[in-house]
Design a protein around this motif. Sequence first.
Motif, short mmCIF file in Angstrom:
data_model
loop_
_atom_site.label_atom_id
_atom_site.label_comp_id
_atom_site.label_asym_id
_atom_site.label_seq_id
_atom_site.Cartn_x
_atom_site.Cartn_y
_atom_site.Cartn_z
N PRO A 37 0.63 -1.85 -0.08
CA PRO A 37 0.14 -0.27 0.07
C PRO A 37 0.88 1.19 0.23
CG PRO A 37 -1.40 -1.48 1.65
CD PRO A 37 0.59 -1.73 0.82
N GLU A 39 0.64 4.22 -3.14
CA GLU A 39 0.54 5.60 -2.07
C GLU A 39 1.43 6.77 -2.57
OE1 GLU A 39 -2.45 7.42 -1.07
OE2 GLU A 39 -2.61 4.96 -1.43
N ALA A 81 -2.23 -2.62 -9.89
CA ALA A 81 -1.69 -1.92 -8.04
C ALA A 81 -1.43 -0.52 -9.42
CB ALA A 81 -1.06 -2.28 -7.86
#
Length: 368
Positions: free
Chosen positions: A75, A79, A166
């Motif tokens: 994650p 970001e 992703a």
Amino acid sequence: MTTSLFSPLTAGSMSLANRIVMAPLTRNRAPNAVPTPLMATYYQQRATAGLLITEATAISHQGQGYADVPGLYAPEQIEGWKAVTAAVHAAGGKIVTQLWHVGRVSHVDLQPNGAAPVAPSAIAAKTKTVLLKDGAPVFVDTSVPRALETSELPGIVNDYRKAALAAIEAGFDGVEIHAANGYLIDQFLKTGSNLRTDAHGGSIENRARLLVEVVQAVTDAIGAGRTGVRLSPVTPANDVIDADPQPLFSHVMQELAKFDLAYVHFIEGATGGPRELADRPFDYDALRDRYHAAGGKAAWMVNNGYDLALAQGAVNNGADLVAFGKTYIANPDLVERLKQGGPFNEPDSKTFYGGGAQGYTDYPALQA
């Protein structure tokens, strides 16, 4: 009418302002595999390219082969990339990320729990990788890999699929599947690194199987129009060689023609070296003819040692896109410099790998 290097082009689902591409360039400035705000500045500075291809980005921890290269499997990495893509889009640019599994070109210090790197066959690559010692890059021999079990390959294909999803979540316009330069997919393609006897070894069709499976998985996930593939038929980079590359890559192009890809990206000759290799001649024009005869419509991207004259000549000869590598390191406004015929900043090789802003975001633009 002659097509200009500076004319717009549609590649798959991407509308590009010009035919100039920033090639993927490993810079080792992502501590713990997380993209930084400095990386957002770096890519934004170069957003006048028709297309930016990011540095190679690991699809999994196992896929990492160098210190401080970015990933796209956690994650915090997603970001970090969101800031990069937002900066590029704010400047009017288009950006894709290069999906990377290094295979045997790694070191136990970079692998999960100090495991051996993986490869088609347990053959060590006679090449170096990069570790960091006291913050400085150190070149070391790669570790001896273990051969992947047949049962592990679907999981690796799925890692590519997840990384592609992703990438879209992170705001990228698409992805490039890295099947070049002696990394995992290229290791499967070529006879010098693939001694398998299962369905992924032996015949050309078998050795190309992993690439086709990855392309299928990625295009199913995000669409073929947002997918490119990078190939390097004859480069000796990272100790790869194929006994007969022309029929191998003719088959590869026949398979890729079945997908409505955004582009195919070819490194001509030796990566970062000679464009012609006397000991392994290769006919790229025949390959392009084979691809088009099989119904392939993707944009054709060429790469290796291009300057303005060579690039315009390539476009005149049917290339759609031209990738520039080291020149882009030192010239963030390369498009404008090419339009004016220079002058060009010279890149500082001492700052290519690792470090901070020096040799990364501090090269002056023409207007400065």
